[in-house]
Design a protein around this motif. Structure first.
Motif, PDB file in Angstrom:
ATOM      1  N   ARG A  86      -0.735 -18.507  -8.399  1.00 17.07           N
ATOM      2  CA  ARG A  86      -1.805 -19.407  -9.235  1.00 17.07           C
ATOM      3  C   ARG A  86      -2.011 -19.366 -10.563  1.00 17.07           C
ATOM      4  N   GLU A  87      -1.919 -18.015 -10.766  1.00 15.35           N
ATOM      5  CA  GLU A  87      -2.439 -17.809 -12.404  1.00 15.35           C
ATOM      6  C   GLU A  87      -1.316 -17.476 -13.386  1.00 15.35           C
ATOM      7  N   THR A  88      -1.133 -18.325 -14.283  1.00 14.14           N
ATOM      8  CA  THR A  88      -0.094 -18.023 -15.417  1.00 14.14           C
ATOM      9  C   THR A  88      -0.341 -16.722 -16.160  1.00 14.14           C
ATOM     10  N   GLY A  89       0.423 -15.659 -16.201  1.00  8.53           N
ATOM     11  CA  GLY A  89       0.506 -14.568 -16.864  1.00  8.53           C
ATOM     12  C   GLY A  89      -0.294 -13.491 -16.264  1.00  8.53           C
ATOM     13  N   PHE A  90      -0.311 -13.559 -14.905  1.00 13.45           N
ATOM     14  CA  PHE A  90      -1.244 -12.740 -13.975  1.00 13.45           C
ATOM     15  C   PHE A  90      -0.047 -11.412 -13.749  1.00 13.45           C
ATOM     16  N   ASP A  91      -0.400 -10.304 -14.490  1.00 11.60           N
ATOM     17  CA  ASP A  91       0.595  -9.167 -14.358  1.00 11.60           C
ATOM     18  C   ASP A  91      -0.456  -7.966 -13.955  1.00 11.60           C
ATOM     19  N   GLN A  92      -1.522  -8.082 -13.185  1.00  8.63           N
ATOM     20  CA  GLN A  92      -2.266  -7.060 -12.700  1.00  8.63           C
ATOM     21  C   GLN A  92      -1.375  -6.384 -11.588  1.00  8.63           C
ATOM     22  N   THR A  93      -1.828  -5.035 -11.321  1.00 11.74           N
ATOM     23  CA  THR A  93      -1.324  -4.346 -10.173  1.00 11.74           C
ATOM     24  C   THR A  93      -2.285  -4.212  -9.265  1.00 11.74           C
ATOM     25  N   PRO A  94      -2.158  -3.983  -7.907  1.00 11.26           N
ATOM     26  CA  PRO A  94      -3.161  -3.745  -7.049  1.00 11.26           C
ATOM     27  C   PRO A  94      -3.983  -2.464  -7.460  1.00 11.26           C
ATOM     28  N   PHE A  95      -5.150  -2.268  -7.176  1.00 11.30           N
ATOM     29  CA  PHE A  95      -6.087  -1.409  -7.543  1.00 11.30           C
ATOM     30  C   PHE A  95      -7.003  -0.805  -6.300  1.00 11.30           C
ATOM     31  N   ILE A  96      -6.642  -1.240  -5.171  1.00 15.50           N
ATOM     32  CA  ILE A  96      -7.538  -0.970  -4.009  1.00 15.50           C
ATOM     33  C   ILE A  96      -7.601   0.676  -3.850  1.00 15.50           C
ATOM     34  N   ASP A  97      -6.567   1.325  -4.044  1.00 15.82           N
ATOM     35  CA  ASP A  97      -6.535   2.600  -3.730  1.00 15.82           C
ATOM     36  C   ASP A  97      -7.419   3.443  -3.978  1.00 15.82           C
ATOM     37  N   GLU A  98      -8.230   3.095  -5.269  1.00 10.60           N
ATOM     38  CA  GLU A  98      -9.455   4.055  -5.769  1.00 10.60           C
ATOM     39  C   GLU A  98     -10.435   3.657  -4.863  1.00 10.60           C
ATOM     40  N   PHE A  99     -10.763   2.481  -3.993  1.00 10.05           N
ATOM     41  CA  PHE A  99     -11.670   2.404  -3.328  1.00 10.05           C
ATOM     42  C   PHE A  99     -11.410   2.710  -1.862  1.00 10.05           C
ATOM     43  N   THR A 100     -10.108   2.647  -1.442  1.00 12.44           N
ATOM     44  CA  THR A 100     -10.071   3.224  -0.131  1.00 12.44           C
ATOM     45  C   THR A 100      -9.999   4.760  -0.169  1.00 12.44           C
ATOM     46  N   ALA A 101      -9.770   5.471  -1.397  1.00  8.97           N
ATOM     47  CA  ALA A 101     -10.102   6.878  -1.502  1.00  8.97           C
ATOM     48  C   ALA A 101     -11.594   7.227  -1.296  1.00  8.97           C
ATOM     49  N   ALA A 102     -12.255   6.233  -1.941  1.00 12.70           N
ATOM     50  CA  ALA A 102     -13.732   6.695  -1.833  1.00 12.70           C
ATOM     51  C   ALA A 102     -14.532   6.314  -0.548  1.00 12.70           C
ATOM     52  N   ILE A 103     -13.936   5.552   0.195  1.00 10.85           N
ATOM     53  CA  ILE A 103     -13.999   5.349   1.937  1.00 10.85           C
ATOM     54  C   ILE A 103     -13.677   6.576   2.436  1.00 10.85           C
ATOM     55  N   ARG A 104     -12.664   7.193   2.159  1.00  8.75           N
ATOM     56  CA  ARG A 104     -12.355   8.556   2.988  1.00  8.75           C
ATOM     57  C   ARG A 104     -13.274   9.783   2.142  1.00  8.75           C
ATOM     58  N   ALA A 105     -13.498   9.666   1.207  1.00 11.45           N
ATOM     59  CA  ALA A 105     -14.214  11.016   0.635  1.00 11.45           C
ATOM     60  C   ALA A 105     -15.092  10.073  -0.374  1.00 11.45           C
ATOM     61  N   PRO A 106     -16.239   9.997  -0.220  1.00 10.70           N
ATOM     62  CA  PRO A 106     -17.221   9.043  -0.970  1.00 10.70           C
ATOM     63  C   PRO A 106     -17.454   9.869  -2.453  1.00 10.70           C
ATOM     64  N   ASP A 107     -17.406   9.043  -3.418  1.00 12.31           N
ATOM     65  CA  ASP A 107     -17.566   9.668  -4.793  1.00 12.31           C
ATOM     66  C   ASP A 107     -18.767   9.299  -5.502  1.00 12.31           C
ATOM     67  N   GLY A 108     -19.574   8.455  -4.813  1.00 15.33           N
ATOM     68  CA  GLY A 108     -21.073   7.936  -5.279  1.00 15.33           C
ATOM     69  C   GLY A 108     -20.891   6.985  -6.316  1.00 15.33           C
ATOM     70  N   ALA A 109     -19.828   6.536  -6.793  1.00 10.33           N
ATOM     71  CA  ALA A 109     -19.635   5.283  -7.510  1.00 10.33           C
ATOM     72  C   ALA A 109     -19.111   4.183  -7.074  1.00 10.33           C
TER      73      ALA A 109
END
Length: 192
Positions: A68-91
């Motif tokens: 949908r987006e022209t120039g969308f070049d981001q990479t998925p970033f969910i890993d930092e959140f799934t890591a926080a589900i496994r080991a909560p980091d407070g943030a």
């Protein structure tokens, strides 16, 4: 009822309980004959067993953005959140929506700043499965994240791509205002 994430200071319990059960909340429909789509909606902290569904929905959403987006070049970033589900980091936090007993979507957010200087809640990702869209789940997920802002959180922020019309409308309807950001993304801000 306060949301108890494992690892929180003062957390009395390691168990996860729903923090919003929409059956217990006054419904938006005034006509008692209409069926409220939130009758069977539960919002709760994400568990490790939710991670595969969260990652899959995150990747589906990223592919939608690429198309949908022209120039969308981001990479998925969910890993930092799934890591926080496994080991909560407070943030970093993640909550999921269950509708009719099945995973329907999630919201991920980060708490930025400090108690002394003031905090900001950054909504990093909010996704609802296509078959559950149009029933207010995004609004409920956003409200759940905002309701979990710690003391001295003064602002909520989000950034969206221009063609993400549904998300832009959701933020506008919930009191967020557009702000300028460098680059193609559109920023949103709300005073809490």
């Amino acid at each position: 009822m306060p949301l108890a994430y494992p690892g929180d200071r003062g957390s009395q319990s390691e168990t996860f309980r729903p923090f919003i059960n929409c059956r217990d909340v006054a419904h938006l429909h005034s006509d008692p004959m209409k069926t409220d789509p939130t009758d069977d909606l539960i919002l709760r902290p994400a568990r490790a067993s939710d991670i595969p569904r969260i990652e899959t929905l995150h990747l589906i959403t990223f592919e939608d953005h690429r198309r949908r987006e022209t120039g969308f070049d981001q990479t998925p970033f969910i890993d930092e959140f799934t890591a926080a589900i496994r080991a909560p980091d407070g943030a970093r936090r993640v909550a999921v929506a269950e509708r009719r007993g099945q995973f329907a979507g999630f919201v991920a957010w980060t708490i930025l700043g400090s108690y002394w200087k003031g905090r900001t809640l950054a909504v990093n990702d909010l996704s609802v499965l296509p078959q559950h869209r149009g029933h207010g789940l995004g609004r409920h997920l956003l409200a759940a994240a905002l309701s979990q802002a710690p003391r001295r959180t003064t602002t909520a922020i989000a950034s969206l791509w221009p063609n993400n019309i549904a998300a832009r409308e959701l933020l506008r309807r919930t009191g967020f205002h557009e702000v300028d950001l460098p680059g193609p993304a559109i920023g949103y801000r709300k005073r809490l």
